[in-house]
Write an enzyme that holds these catalytic residues in place. Structure first.
Site, PDB file in Angstrom:
ATOM      1  N   TRP A   1       0.842  -1.182   0.000  1.00  0.00           N
ATOM      2  CA  TRP A   1       0.000   0.000   0.000  1.00  0.00           C
ATOM      3  C   TRP A   1       0.891   1.250   0.000  1.00  0.00           C
ATOM      4  CZ3 TRP A   1      -2.059   2.591   4.907  1.00  0.00           C
ATOM      5  CH2 TRP A   1      -3.046   3.537   4.609  1.00  0.00           C
TER       6      TRP A   1
ATOM      7  N   LYS B   1     -13.304  -1.315   5.738  1.00  0.00           N
ATOM      8  CA  LYS B   1     -13.951  -2.072   4.665  1.00  0.00           C
ATOM      9  C   LYS B   1     -14.930  -3.103   5.180  1.00  0.00           C
ATOM     10  CE  LYS B   1     -10.002  -0.540   2.706  1.00  0.00           C
ATOM     11  NZ  LYS B   1      -9.014   0.194   3.530  1.00  0.00           N
TER      12      LYS B   1
ATOM     13  N   ASP C   1      -0.754  -6.133   9.244  1.00  0.00           N
ATOM     14  CA  ASP C   1      -1.752  -5.141   8.860  1.00  0.00           C
ATOM     15  C   ASP C   1      -2.977  -5.927   8.415  1.00  0.00           C
ATOM     16  OD1 ASP C   1      -1.803  -2.266   6.547  1.00  0.00           O
ATOM     17  OD2 ASP C   1      -3.285  -3.072   7.948  1.00  0.00           O
TER      18      ASP C   1
END
Lengths: 423, 459
Positions: free
Chosen positions: B188, B305, B269
């Site tokens: 990311w 999300k 993560d």
């Protein structure tokens, strides 16, 4: 150890017997000292006494000692719930919320707003706004320091320290008068190297409640011009101090009139009661729109690796209220009501102490402004208040007037008198 | 300057100042006035930033920062007038109709909160909502995790995944003996900045193999194997962003063994738990393997999300420690990181999460809605794969259905991407990453046409 090894083999996980990972990486981590302000509330909550009084943390309480959600906020939430999606805000936060917030600080018809000269982003309440500015200062003025008043909100020191900006202090409070040490303050401004960065409390200084007069602000602004200093205003109590947001922004307006390109941290924690929503704004006045765009883009670059984008819920509350004339009027009424209650409690506390025949002067209780009263009590006297009377406050003698009610003001006055009457 | 002197100064009549340059000139005129009572010392000031005249900004040298590459895609998309345009850039879930989605269970939780007049908006503690922290730990580690039962886990509420990573990085920079974190290539875009500003230095390990569009497992093992003992390693718990390529469970086990033998510190993560496979426990397997061996690790959790709470900024940062005593001390130090950053976290989103996780019915409803989102994405993968096969598009496109999570790393190069944007109004990041969540049955054919054209015409 042996039984765990057997258990793990049963699960089919091989046991690595190297000593390295058997011990903790964190054995050397010391327990941190408690936050002085928040630690007070913890101690208060743990106290079983029915007489206990919490005048520690600066959160507003109504006359029953209860936290209060403003009606305008409840109404805004009703309108929002079920109607809005929860998509990411832009990195700089809600544009609408920021626009309305800048109007409060800079004035509805401010030229700076018309000319788009203010770089501004939604921030995580006052703390977040100060921290973003400190990080920005570190990145773009790496050789600069920050001058911080004595005393100040304890977390100010932590913020600029974590941003790795060196700190110096300037005189502010004079214990002898329990008022402003104006002469030393002006000396410090004059003696600081030209172009120094100063942290100023826009109104309702925390923890002392001592603010410069309008005349004194004008002199400070003038001297800042002479020295080319940068003024960063932390405004956490706009509206909450006098009851009138326009009046509470006077210091900022004086500096703007004098042409200073200021920075400003604004918070809705107290004046809209949005504490836990973390609503605030950081603004930096620039020479022109182009520069404002550049500065804003850089502020966003600092926010992105900290939290990406700010929370949406509180922003919707703020923009719903400030964007609707009726709701905004309701808010202004409710802010004035909170400020008036506090001013009333100041009067009551002082009168009670005087009636008790205290040998000391308690004028400062009504001279000071905002949520806090710097009582002048020593740490030892504060400890007595806590241990003997179950009254909780920070050991610097700071009383949160918001925690004072018609129900406890007599008890509080009595206790203060007891621990101070022998001078 | 006293008020008296100010009124003696010449100034523009404000009523006639309309343009911004007029206003600026009038401001300058006001500032240029010299007060008569000023002491001689006041005007003797050599510094260029001082005194009367133009107020030069001390930040005049600040240049405009470049656009965020991911968010810049949406900016460009918004400007495009074409009716066929498709936004496959930012990773936020969209329905079949292309709309953002607020889960029903989230709306229910919100209503409960609004209707409860006893709720206040007070500051949360520095480490956030206690119930939220406990429930989050159970969600990621499993309710029966020995680490939780033994009180060895400290969990603090943070601002979504980003905030959790940043708090973790700052903690490591202060309290851990190694300052280097290894991140996968690619990862990311925000990861390097988060860790750098948090005080760590960033190195990389091989991860994605462009040739296979899968995992470069050998390269990964070699690079982690040659990392210095004690180094921190960032691991995507599931649904790797941006590639969608995850290790198998067997590969995870090998990674675990290697890392434990070298004393490498895992920093997970977890941004897609439940969103990848549709099953919460399955998507947490990698983390739970590391916890089961009794060792320590760090975990950043996001609800952006999987609960659709994007803008509410809800997340949790956990450290699994060797002992309860260590966990307590670690927690106290995390407070010192958080307090000067934002004092305490936002209450709203965490309250929604706690409301849902603590209630059996709502929790079940959530798992159903979550699976529906994950299933829709998986079906989009299959539809796209089928569409490319039907067109006879050259190349092996099986990675589209092998990769997992919100993103597909198509393998298209930046020229092909630019072609697709120009000719077909498809918006995606230039690394060839597409957000499957932005696709629908209606738009898959258009995307398949675009990919087909890009591959056949630009090879």
């Amino acid at each position: 150890m042996a039984s765990r090894a057997i258990l793990q083999r049963r699960k089919g996980i091989s046991v690595i017997s190297s000593a390295r990972w058997m011990s903790s990486w964190w054995s050397n981590v010391e327990p941190a000292s408690k936050d002085p302000i928040l630690g007070v509330t913890e101690a208060f909550l743990a106290d079983p006494s029915p007489n206990k009084v919490n005048v520690g943390v600066g959160a507003y309480r109504d006359d029953n000692g209860k936290p209060q959600v403003l009606e305008c906020v409840r109404e805004a939430e009703r309108r929002i719930a079920g109607n809005m999606n929860m998509e990411y805000l832009p990195m700089g936060g809600s544009v609408k919320m920021v626009e309305e917030t800048l109007k409060l600080a800079y004035g509805e018809n401010s030229d700076y707003l018309k000319d788009k000269r203010i770089a501004a982003v939604q921030a995580l309440s006052g703390t977040g706004a100060c921290r973003l500015f400190a990080d920005f200062q570190k990145r773009f003025k790496p050789e600069s320091q920050i001058y911080i008043p004595v005393p100040t909100w304890a977390n100010h020191h932590n913020i600029w320290r974590d941003a790795q900006v060196p700190q110096r202090t300037f005189h502010y409070y004079l214990p002898e008068t329990r008022g402003l040490d104006f002469a030393s303050l002006m000396d410090d401004i004059k003696n600081a190297p030209n172009g120094s960065f100063f942290l100023l409390h826009a109104c309702a200084h925390n923890p002392t409640g001592v603010d410069p007069s309008e005349e004194q602000w004008r002199e400070i602004s003038h001297q800042f011009k002479v020295k080319g200093h940068f003024a960063f205003f932390d405004m956490a109590y706009q509206g909450f101090a006098s009851g009138d947001p326009e009046r509470d922004a006077k210091a900022i307006r004086i500096f703007l009139e004098d042409g200073h390109l200021i920075g400003c941290a604004q918070s809705y924690a107290k004046n809209m009661g949005l504490y836990g929503q973390r609503m605030g704004c950081l603004s930096v006045v620039c020479e022109d729109e182009k520069q404002a765009v550049a500065v804003k883009s850089q502020l966003q670059q600092l926010a992105r690796p900290m939290y990406s984008n700010p929370p949406v819920h509180g922003a919707l509350i703020v923009s719903t209220i400030l964007g609707d004339p009726e709701l905004k009027n309701l808010w202004l009424k409710e802010v004035k009501m909170m400020a008036d209650r506090i001013i009333g409690m100041r009067t009551a506390l002082r009168e009670n102490l005087e009636k008790l025949g205290s040998p000391l002067s308690w004028e400062h209780i009504t001279n000071q402004i905002g949520m806090f009263c710097y009582s002048g009590m020593t740490p030892e006297q504060v400890d007595r208040l806590t241990n003997e009377f179950h009254i909780y406050m920070t050991r610097n003698g700071r009383i949160s007037m918001a925690g004072v009610t018609t129900g406890n003001v007599g008890y509080l006055a009595n206790a203060i008198h007891e621990v101070t009457k022998s001078g | 300057m006293s008020p008296q002197e100010e009124s003696d100064c010449p100034r523009f009549d404000q009523a006639h100042s309309f343009s911004s340059s007029d206003r600026r000139i009038s401001a300058l005129v006001r500032h240029l006035t010299v007060p008569t009572h000023a002491s001689p010392m006041d005007s003797i000031s050599a510094a260029p930033t001082s005194a009367f005249g133009t107020a030069d900004s001390v930040f005049a040298h600040v240049v405009q920062a470049p656009e965020d590459p991911i968010l810049g895609v949406t900016v460009a998309y918004n400007k495009d007038p074409s009716p066929n345009k498709l936004n496959l850039g930012v990773g936020a879930y969209r329905t079949e109709e292309g709309k953002p989605l607020v889960l029903n269970v989230v709306r229910r939780a919100e209503q409960q909160l609004v209707n409860d007049r006893s709720r206040v908006k007070e500051y949360l503690p520095i480490i956030g909502l206690a119930e939220f922290n406990k429930l989050s730990a159970k969600l990621i580690f499993g309710a029966e995790s020995p680490a939780i039962l033994e009180n060895r886990v400290t969990t603090v509420q943070c601002l979504s995944g980003t905030g959790s990573l940043r708090v973790g990085a700052e903690f490591l920079a202060r309290h851990y003996h190694e300052r280097t974190i290894y991140i996968p290539v690619p990862t990311w875009g925000n990861h390097p900045k988060v860790f750098t500003l948090g005080g760590l230095s960033v190195k990389t390990y091989r991860y994605y193999d462009p040739a296979t569009r899968g995992l470069n497992f050998q390269g990964l093992l070699e690079d982690l194997g040659s990392a210095p003992s004690g180094a921190i390693v960032l691991l995507h718990a599931c649904a790797h962003n941006p590639t969608g390529v995850d290790p198998t469970l067997e590969q995870w086990e090998q990674i675990r063994q290697l890392m434990r033998s070298k004393g490498l510190l895992p920093f997970f993560d977890s941004a897609y738990q439940g969103f990848a496979s549709g099953r919460l426990d399955a998507d947490a397997q990698s983390i739970r393997m590391f916890v089961a061996d009794g060792g320590e690790c760090l975990v950043a959790q996001s609800y952006a999300k999987n609960m659709g709470l994007y803008g509410e900024r809800v997340g949790a940062f956990s450290i699994v420690c060797k002992s309860a005593d260590v966990a307590r001390r670690v927690e106290s130090q995390l407070k010192l990181v958080i307090r000067p950053m934002y004092s305490n976290p936002p209450i709203h989103g965490a309250s929604i999460v706690a409301t849902i996780l603590r209630d059996r019915d709502m929790y079940n409803e959530w798992t159903v809605e979550l699976k529906a989102m994950a299933d829709r994405i998986i079906s989009m993968r299959h539809e796209l794969f089928d569409a490319l096969r039907a067109r006879g598009t050259p190349g092996d496109w099986s990675h589209i259905i092998k990769q997992i999570g919100m993103f597909t790393f198509t393998g298209l190069n930046s020229e092909q991407v630019a072609f697709m944007t120009k000719e077909y109004h498809i918006y995606m990041t230039s690394d060839g990453r597409i957000s499957m969540a932005g696709l629908s049955s209606r738009t898959v054919p258009h995307l398949a046409d675009a990919i087909h054209a890009a591959v056949t015409r630009m090879g």
